[in-house]
Scaffold this motif. Structure first.
Motif, PDB file in Angstrom:
ATOM      1  N   ASP A 199       0.815  -1.206   0.000  1.00  0.00           N
ATOM      2  CA  ASP A 199       0.000   0.000   0.000  1.00  0.00           C
ATOM      3  C   ASP A 199       0.854   1.263   0.000  1.00  0.00           C
ATOM      4  N   TYR A 200       0.387   2.271  -0.731  1.00  0.00           N
ATOM      5  CA  TYR A 200       0.939   3.619  -0.609  1.00  0.00           C
ATOM      6  C   TYR A 200       0.162   4.323   0.511  1.00  0.00           C
TER       7      TYR A 200
ATOM      8  N   ALA B 213      -6.662  12.305  -6.301  1.00  0.00           N
ATOM      9  CA  ALA B 213      -6.961  12.386  -7.733  1.00  0.00           C
ATOM     10  C   ALA B 213      -5.973  11.563  -8.551  1.00  0.00           C
ATOM     11  N   ALA B 214      -4.702  11.587  -8.157  1.00  0.00           N
ATOM     12  CA  ALA B 214      -3.688  10.820  -8.896  1.00  0.00           C
ATOM     13  C   ALA B 214      -3.954   9.328  -8.779  1.00  0.00           C
ATOM     14  N   PHE B 215      -4.243   8.834  -7.577  1.00  0.00           N
ATOM     15  CA  PHE B 215      -4.444   7.390  -7.398  1.00  0.00           C
ATOM     16  C   PHE B 215      -5.786   6.926  -7.959  1.00  0.00           C
TER      17      PHE B 215
ATOM     18  N   ARG C 236      -3.014   0.660  -4.528  1.00  0.00           N
ATOM     19  CA  ARG C 236      -3.875   0.976  -3.397  1.00  0.00           C
ATOM     20  C   ARG C 236      -3.283   2.104  -2.564  1.00  0.00           C
ATOM     21  N   LEU C 237      -4.126   3.067  -2.208  1.00  0.00           N
ATOM     22  CA  LEU C 237      -3.725   4.215  -1.392  1.00  0.00           C
ATOM     23  C   LEU C 237      -4.509   4.199  -0.087  1.00  0.00           C
ATOM     24  N   VAL C 238      -3.798   4.364   1.034  1.00  0.00           N
ATOM     25  CA  VAL C 238      -4.433   4.495   2.347  1.00  0.00           C
ATOM     26  C   VAL C 238      -4.215   5.930   2.825  1.00  0.00           C
TER      27      VAL C 238
ATOM     28  N   GLY D  27     -14.852   7.916  -4.867  1.00  0.00           N
ATOM     29  CA  GLY D  27     -15.311   6.572  -4.521  1.00  0.00           C
ATOM     30  C   GLY D  27     -14.486   5.454  -5.094  1.00  0.00           C
ATOM     31  N   ALA D  28     -13.294   5.743  -5.563  1.00  0.00           N
ATOM     32  CA  ALA D  28     -12.438   4.720  -6.167  1.00  0.00           C
ATOM     33  C   ALA D  28     -12.169   3.593  -5.171  1.00  0.00           C
ATOM     34  N   PRO D  29     -12.356   2.336  -5.547  1.00  0.00           N
ATOM     35  CA  PRO D  29     -12.202   1.227  -4.596  1.00  0.00           C
ATOM     36  C   PRO D  29     -10.772   1.002  -4.134  1.00  0.00           C
TER      37      PRO D  29
END
Length: 373
Positions: free
Chosen positions: A202-203, A220-222, A229-231, A248-250
Protein backbone atom coordinates in the motif's frame (compact mmCIF):
# COMPACT_ATOMS: atom_id res chain seq x y z
CA UNK A 1 27.50 31.42 30.88
CA UNK A 2 24.04 32.83 31.61
CA UNK A 3 21.58 31.70 28.93
CA UNK A 4 18.05 32.79 27.95
CA UNK A 5 15.75 30.94 25.54
CA UNK A 6 12.99 32.99 23.89
CA UNK A 7 9.97 31.37 22.26
CA UNK A 8 6.91 32.91 20.60
CA UNK A 9 4.03 31.37 22.51
CA UNK A 10 3.36 28.12 24.33
CA UNK A 11 0.00 26.61 23.41
CA UNK A 12 0.71 22.96 22.54
CA UNK A 13 3.62 20.56 22.31
CA UNK A 14 4.24 20.68 18.55
CA UNK A 15 7.14 21.13 16.11
CA UNK A 16 8.61 24.42 17.37
CA UNK A 17 8.23 23.29 20.99
CA UNK A 18 10.38 20.27 20.17
CA UNK A 19 13.11 22.72 19.19
CA UNK A 20 12.75 24.48 22.56
CA UNK A 21 12.89 21.07 24.27
CA UNK A 22 16.27 20.32 22.66
CA UNK A 23 17.63 23.79 23.42
CA UNK A 24 16.72 23.17 27.06
CA UNK A 25 18.56 19.84 26.85
CA UNK A 26 21.63 21.74 25.65
CA UNK A 27 21.35 24.45 28.30
CA UNK A 28 19.41 22.99 31.25
CA UNK A 29 20.03 26.05 33.44
CA UNK A 30 18.63 28.49 30.88
CA UNK A 31 15.79 30.88 31.69
CA UNK A 32 12.76 30.67 29.41
CA UNK A 33 10.79 33.61 27.98
CA UNK A 34 7.57 33.50 25.92
CA UNK A 35 5.07 36.10 24.72
CA UNK A 36 2.38 34.02 26.43
CA UNK A 37 2.02 30.59 28.02
CA UNK A 38 -1.22 28.64 27.82
CA UNK A 39 0.31 25.17 27.59
CA UNK A 40 -1.91 22.47 29.14
CA UNK A 41 -0.49 20.82 32.26
CA UNK A 42 -0.45 17.43 30.51
CA UNK A 43 1.95 18.76 27.85
CA UNK A 44 4.37 20.68 30.10
CA UNK A 45 6.76 17.81 30.79
CA UNK A 46 9.38 18.99 28.29
CA UNK A 47 9.77 22.25 30.27
CA UNK A 48 11.13 20.39 33.28
CA UNK A 49 9.00 22.32 35.74
CA UNK A 50 9.93 25.75 34.35
CA UNK A 51 7.40 28.57 34.26
CA UNK A 52 8.48 30.99 31.54
CA UNK A 53 8.65 34.74 31.94
CA UNK A 54 5.71 36.05 29.88
CA UNK A 55 4.75 39.43 28.43
CA UNK A 56 1.78 41.73 29.05
CA UNK A 57 -0.15 39.81 26.38
CA UNK A 58 -0.59 37.01 28.94
CA UNK A 59 -2.89 39.31 30.91
CA UNK A 60 -4.93 40.86 28.11
CA UNK A 61 -8.69 40.11 27.86
CA UNK A 62 -9.47 36.57 26.70
CA UNK A 63 -5.81 36.07 25.77
CA UNK A 64 -5.91 32.30 26.16
CA UNK A 65 -8.39 32.02 23.30
CA UNK A 66 -7.57 35.13 21.29
CA UNK A 67 -3.84 35.69 21.71
CA UNK A 68 -3.23 35.43 17.94
CA UNK A 69 -5.50 38.45 17.47
CA UNK A 70 -2.92 40.41 19.45
CA UNK A 71 -0.26 39.79 16.77
CA UNK A 72 0.10 43.52 16.15
CA UNK A 73 1.18 44.00 19.79
CA UNK A 74 3.67 41.13 19.84
CA UNK A 75 6.67 43.11 18.49
CA UNK A 76 6.25 45.56 21.39
CA UNK A 77 5.75 42.68 23.82
CA UNK A 78 8.90 40.79 22.85
CA UNK A 79 10.98 43.98 23.00
CA UNK A 80 10.05 44.42 26.67
CA UNK A 81 11.97 41.35 27.84
CA UNK A 82 15.02 42.50 29.81
CA UNK A 83 17.88 40.31 28.56
CA UNK A 84 20.69 42.63 29.59
CA UNK A 85 22.18 40.17 32.09
CA UNK A 86 22.59 37.27 29.66
CA UNK A 87 25.70 36.11 27.83
CA UNK A 88 23.77 34.02 25.30
CA UNK A 89 20.22 34.38 23.97
CA UNK A 90 18.70 31.62 21.85
CA UNK A 91 15.43 32.47 20.10
CA UNK A 92 13.05 30.00 18.44
CA UNK A 93 11.23 32.16 15.92
CA UNK A 94 8.47 31.91 13.33
CA UNK A 95 7.02 35.36 14.05
CA UNK A 96 8.53 37.75 16.60
CA UNK A 97 10.97 35.95 18.94
CA UNK A 98 14.02 36.89 16.88
CA UNK A 99 13.19 40.57 17.51
CA UNK A 100 14.26 40.62 21.17
CA UNK A 101 16.64 43.41 22.14
CA UNK A 102 20.16 42.42 23.20
CA UNK A 103 23.26 44.45 24.01
CA UNK A 104 26.77 44.27 22.50
CA UNK A 105 27.99 41.89 25.23
CA UNK A 106 25.29 39.30 24.41
CA UNK A 107 25.47 36.69 21.63
CA UNK A 108 22.04 36.18 20.03
CA UNK A 109 21.56 33.00 17.99
CA UNK A 110 18.13 32.70 16.37
CA UNK A 111 16.69 29.41 15.13
CA UNK A 112 14.25 30.48 12.41
CA UNK A 113 11.38 28.19 11.44
CA UNK A 114 10.40 30.75 8.79
CA UNK A 115 10.13 34.48 8.26
CA UNK A 116 6.57 35.56 9.07
CA UNK A 117 4.83 33.55 6.35
CA UNK A 118 1.51 35.42 6.36
CA UNK A 119 3.27 38.78 6.01
CA UNK A 120 5.48 37.80 3.05
CA UNK A 121 4.98 35.46 0.09
CA UNK A 122 2.01 33.60 1.61
CA UNK A 123 0.05 36.76 2.42
CA UNK A 124 -2.43 36.42 -0.45
CA UNK A 125 -3.05 32.72 0.30
CA UNK A 126 -3.62 33.54 3.99
CA UNK A 127 -6.08 36.34 3.16
CA UNK A 128 -8.07 34.11 0.80
CA UNK A 129 -8.26 31.22 3.27
CA UNK A 130 -9.30 33.55 6.11
CA UNK A 131 -11.82 35.26 3.79
CA UNK A 132 -10.08 38.57 4.37
CA UNK A 133 -9.23 39.35 0.76
CA UNK A 134 -11.94 42.02 0.50
CA UNK A 135 -13.95 44.43 2.61
CA UNK A 136 -13.04 46.65 5.54
CA UNK A 137 -11.63 43.79 7.64
CA UNK A 138 -9.47 42.78 4.70
CA UNK A 139 -8.16 46.32 4.31
CA UNK A 140 -7.29 46.55 8.01
CA UNK A 141 -5.58 43.16 7.89
CA UNK A 142 -3.47 44.22 4.89
CA UNK A 143 -2.45 47.38 6.75
CA UNK A 144 -1.44 45.34 9.80
CA UNK A 145 0.53 42.84 7.71
CA UNK A 146 2.35 45.69 5.94
CA UNK A 147 3.42 47.05 9.33
CA UNK A 148 4.45 43.59 10.50
CA UNK A 149 6.43 43.05 7.30
CA UNK A 150 8.39 46.22 7.90
CA UNK A 151 9.12 45.28 11.52
CA UNK A 152 10.01 41.71 10.53
CA UNK A 153 12.60 42.95 8.03
CA UNK A 154 14.06 45.55 10.40
CA UNK A 155 14.29 43.18 13.38
CA UNK A 156 16.02 40.51 11.25
CA UNK A 157 19.22 42.57 11.73
CA UNK A 158 19.17 41.89 15.49
CA UNK A 159 20.39 38.27 15.74
CA UNK A 160 24.15 37.80 15.46
CA UNK A 161 23.73 34.30 14.00
CA UNK A 162 20.73 32.81 12.19
CA UNK A 163 19.98 29.11 11.81
CA UNK A 164 17.38 28.05 9.22
CA UNK A 165 15.43 24.80 9.53
CA UNK A 166 15.94 23.89 5.83
CA UNK A 167 17.58 25.13 2.65
CA UNK A 168 14.11 26.31 1.56
CA UNK A 169 13.83 28.54 4.64
CA UNK A 170 17.43 29.73 4.18
CA UNK A 171 16.42 30.96 0.73
CA UNK A 172 13.29 32.63 2.13
CA UNK A 173 15.47 34.36 4.76
CA UNK A 174 17.80 35.57 2.00
CA UNK A 175 14.86 36.83 -0.06
CA UNK A 176 12.88 38.51 2.75
CA UNK A 177 15.63 39.73 5.08
CA UNK A 178 18.80 39.81 2.92
CA UNK A 179 20.55 37.76 5.64
CA UNK A 180 22.65 34.63 5.33
CA UNK A 181 21.90 31.65 7.56
CA UNK A 182 23.19 28.17 8.37
CA UNK A 183 20.88 25.19 7.90
CA UNK A 184 20.29 23.15 11.06
CA UNK A 185 17.46 20.70 10.48
CA UNK A 186 14.83 20.40 13.23
CA UNK A 187 15.01 17.51 15.71
CA UNK A 188 13.01 14.38 14.90
CA UNK A 189 12.29 11.57 17.35
CA UNK A 190 13.93 8.86 15.27
CA UNK A 191 13.80 6.38 18.17
CA UNK A 192 10.00 6.64 18.23
CA UNK A 193 9.80 5.21 14.69
CA UNK A 194 11.64 1.86 14.71
CA UNK A 195 13.09 0.38 11.53
CA UNK A 196 11.25 -2.46 9.74
CA UNK A 197 12.70 -3.91 6.54
CA UNK A 198 9.65 -5.85 5.31
CA UNK A 199 7.18 -3.70 3.37
CA UNK A 200 3.65 -4.21 2.12
CA UNK A 201 2.02 -3.05 -1.08
CA UNK A 202 0.00 0.00 0.00
CA UNK A 203 0.94 3.62 -0.61
CA UNK A 204 0.25 5.74 2.48
CA UNK A 205 -0.45 9.39 3.21
CA UNK A 206 -0.95 10.66 6.76
CA UNK A 207 -1.76 14.32 7.27
CA UNK A 208 -4.10 17.00 8.55
CA UNK A 209 -6.69 17.72 5.87
CA UNK A 210 -5.89 21.37 5.19
CA UNK A 211 -5.64 23.04 1.76
CA UNK A 212 -1.87 23.40 1.36
CA UNK A 213 -1.24 19.70 2.14
CA UNK A 214 -2.84 18.86 -1.24
CA UNK A 215 -4.25 15.49 -0.19
CA UNK A 216 -6.90 16.04 -2.88
CA UNK A 217 -4.13 15.95 -5.49
CA UNK A 218 -2.87 12.61 -4.15
CA UNK A 219 -6.39 11.14 -4.17
CA UNK A 220 -6.96 12.39 -7.73
CA UNK A 221 -3.69 10.82 -8.90
CA UNK A 222 -4.44 7.39 -7.40
CA UNK A 223 -7.97 7.50 -8.78
CA UNK A 224 -6.29 7.21 -12.20
CA UNK A 225 -4.17 4.24 -11.00
CA UNK A 226 -6.72 1.54 -10.07
CA UNK A 227 -4.01 -1.11 -9.73
CA UNK A 228 -2.32 0.72 -6.85
CA UNK A 229 -3.88 0.98 -3.40
CA UNK A 230 -3.72 4.21 -1.39
CA UNK A 231 -4.43 4.50 2.35
CA UNK A 232 -5.27 8.00 3.60
CA UNK A 233 -4.98 8.65 7.34
CA UNK A 234 -6.02 11.94 8.92
CA UNK A 235 -8.93 14.33 9.19
CA UNK A 236 -9.68 18.02 8.89
CA UNK A 237 -11.71 20.67 7.07
CA UNK A 238 -10.67 19.45 3.58
CA UNK A 239 -11.97 15.91 4.06
CA UNK A 240 -15.05 16.41 1.87
CA UNK A 241 -12.91 17.82 -0.94
CA UNK A 242 -10.47 14.89 -0.66
CA UNK A 243 -13.32 12.39 -0.82
CA UNK A 244 -14.66 14.16 -3.90
CA UNK A 245 -11.23 13.89 -5.52
CA UNK A 246 -11.14 10.18 -4.72
CA UNK A 247 -14.52 9.76 -6.41
CA UNK A 248 -15.31 6.57 -4.52
CA UNK A 249 -12.44 4.72 -6.17
CA UNK A 250 -12.20 1.23 -4.60
CA UNK A 251 -8.39 1.40 -4.43
CA UNK A 252 -8.48 4.39 -2.04
CA UNK A 253 -9.16 3.69 1.65
CA UNK A 254 -9.83 6.32 4.34
CA UNK A 255 -8.73 5.58 7.92
CA UNK A 256 -9.52 8.93 9.55
CA UNK A 257 -7.44 10.16 12.45
CA UNK A 258 -5.36 7.28 13.82
CA UNK A 259 -3.50 6.89 17.15
CA UNK A 260 0.29 7.00 17.17
CA UNK A 261 0.75 3.22 17.34
CA UNK A 262 -1.46 2.71 14.27
CA UNK A 263 0.37 5.47 12.39
CA UNK A 264 3.71 3.78 13.05
CA UNK A 265 2.25 0.45 11.88
CA UNK A 266 1.02 2.09 8.67
CA UNK A 267 4.46 3.56 8.01
CA UNK A 268 6.13 0.21 8.70
CA UNK A 269 3.99 -1.62 6.15
CA UNK A 270 3.84 1.09 3.47
CA UNK A 271 5.37 0.54 0.08
CA UNK A 272 5.99 4.32 0.04
CA UNK A 273 4.87 7.43 1.91
CA UNK A 274 3.35 10.06 -0.40
CA UNK A 275 3.73 13.81 0.26
CA UNK A 276 2.43 16.56 -2.03
CA UNK A 277 2.78 19.74 0.05
CA UNK A 278 5.25 22.58 -0.28
CA UNK A 279 6.42 22.40 3.34
CA UNK A 280 9.07 24.36 5.23
CA UNK A 281 10.56 21.04 6.34
CA UNK A 282 8.23 18.05 6.79
CA UNK A 283 8.85 15.98 9.93
CA UNK A 284 6.39 13.31 8.78
CA UNK A 285 8.66 12.49 5.85
CA UNK A 286 11.61 11.89 8.18
CA UNK A 287 9.47 9.70 10.44
CA UNK A 288 8.57 7.55 7.42
CA UNK A 289 12.25 7.28 6.44
CA UNK A 290 13.11 6.23 10.00
CA UNK A 291 10.71 3.31 9.55
CA UNK A 292 12.66 2.32 6.41
CA UNK A 293 9.89 3.56 4.12
CA UNK A 294 10.70 5.32 0.82
CA UNK A 295 9.17 8.70 -0.07
CA UNK A 296 7.37 10.03 -3.12
CA UNK A 297 7.31 13.79 -2.57
CA UNK A 298 6.79 17.11 -4.30
CA UNK A 299 10.26 18.44 -5.00
CA UNK A 300 9.95 21.92 -3.47
CA UNK A 301 10.37 22.99 0.13
CA UNK A 302 11.85 20.77 2.82
CA UNK A 303 11.38 17.60 0.76
CA UNK A 304 14.41 18.59 -1.32
CA UNK A 305 16.51 18.47 1.88
CA UNK A 306 15.08 15.16 3.02
CA UNK A 307 14.71 12.96 -0.08
CA UNK A 308 17.79 11.63 -1.83
CA UNK A 309 16.19 11.28 -5.24
CA UNK A 310 16.54 7.77 -6.59
CA UNK A 311 18.17 6.51 -3.37
CA UNK A 312 15.61 7.01 -0.58
CA UNK A 313 12.63 8.07 -2.68
CA UNK A 314 11.46 10.01 -5.71
CA UNK A 315 10.77 13.74 -6.14
CA UNK A 316 8.15 14.95 -8.62
CA UNK A 317 8.59 18.39 -10.22
CA UNK A 318 5.02 19.69 -10.61
CA UNK A 319 2.21 19.89 -8.04
CA UNK A 320 -0.20 18.01 -10.31
CA UNK A 321 -1.84 14.59 -10.30
CA UNK A 322 -0.11 13.76 -13.61
CA UNK A 323 3.33 14.54 -12.22
CA UNK A 324 2.66 12.43 -9.12
CA UNK A 325 1.41 9.50 -11.21
CA UNK A 326 4.60 9.63 -13.29
CA UNK A 327 6.66 9.65 -10.08
CA UNK A 328 4.86 6.53 -8.83
CA UNK A 329 5.70 4.76 -12.09
CA UNK A 330 9.34 5.84 -11.79
CA UNK A 331 9.46 4.74 -8.16
CA UNK A 332 8.28 1.25 -9.10
CA UNK A 333 11.16 0.94 -11.56
CA UNK A 334 13.71 1.50 -8.78
CA UNK A 335 15.04 -0.76 -6.02
CA UNK A 336 15.21 1.44 -2.92
CA UNK A 337 16.68 -0.22 0.15
CA UNK A 338 14.84 0.30 3.46
CA UNK A 339 18.25 0.42 5.14
CA UNK A 340 19.20 3.47 3.04
CA UNK A 341 16.00 5.22 4.14
CA UNK A 342 16.77 4.63 7.82
CA UNK A 343 20.36 5.82 7.44
CA UNK A 344 19.07 8.96 5.74
CA UNK A 345 16.69 9.66 8.65
CA UNK A 346 19.58 9.61 11.14
CA UNK A 347 20.73 12.96 9.67
CA UNK A 348 17.71 14.57 11.34
CA UNK A 349 17.96 13.09 14.83
CA UNK A 350 17.74 15.04 18.06
CA UNK A 351 21.45 14.45 18.61
CA UNK A 352 22.26 15.90 15.17
CA UNK A 353 20.18 19.00 15.96
CA UNK A 354 21.91 19.59 19.29
CA UNK A 355 25.34 19.13 17.70
CA UNK A 356 24.49 21.60 14.94
CA UNK A 357 23.21 24.26 17.32
CA UNK A 358 26.13 23.84 19.71
CA UNK A 359 28.56 24.23 16.80
CA UNK A 360 26.84 27.50 15.80
CA UNK A 361 26.96 28.82 19.35
CA UNK A 362 30.65 27.96 19.70
CA UNK A 363 31.47 29.57 16.35
CA UNK A 364 29.59 32.71 17.41
CA UNK A 365 31.45 32.81 20.72
CA UNK A 366 34.80 32.38 18.97
CA UNK A 367 34.02 35.22 16.55
CA UNK A 368 33.29 37.53 19.49
CA UNK A 369 36.17 36.35 21.69
CA UNK A 370 33.75 34.91 24.25
CA UNK A 371 34.31 31.73 26.28
CA UNK A 372 32.48 28.88 24.56
CA UNK A 373 30.09 26.48 26.37
Amino acid sequence: MKVAIVHEWLESYAGSERVVEQLLELFPDADLFAVCDFLPEAERGFLGGRRPVTSFIQRLPRAQRWFRYYLGLMPIAVEQFDLSGYDLVLSSSHAVAKGVLTGPATLHVSYVHSPMRYAWDLQHQYLRQARLDRGVKGLLTRWLLARMRGWDHASAARPDVIAANSAWIAERIRKCWRRESTVVHPPVDIAGFPFVAEKGGDYVVASRMVPYKRIDLIAAAFRTMPGRRLVIAGDGPEMARVRDAAGGAPNIAFRGRVPQAELVALLHSARAFVFAAEEDFGIGMVEAQACGTPLIAYGRGGAADIVRDGETGVLFPDQTAESLAAAVARFESLAIAPEACRANAERFSRQAFRAGMLALVRAGCAARGMPAP
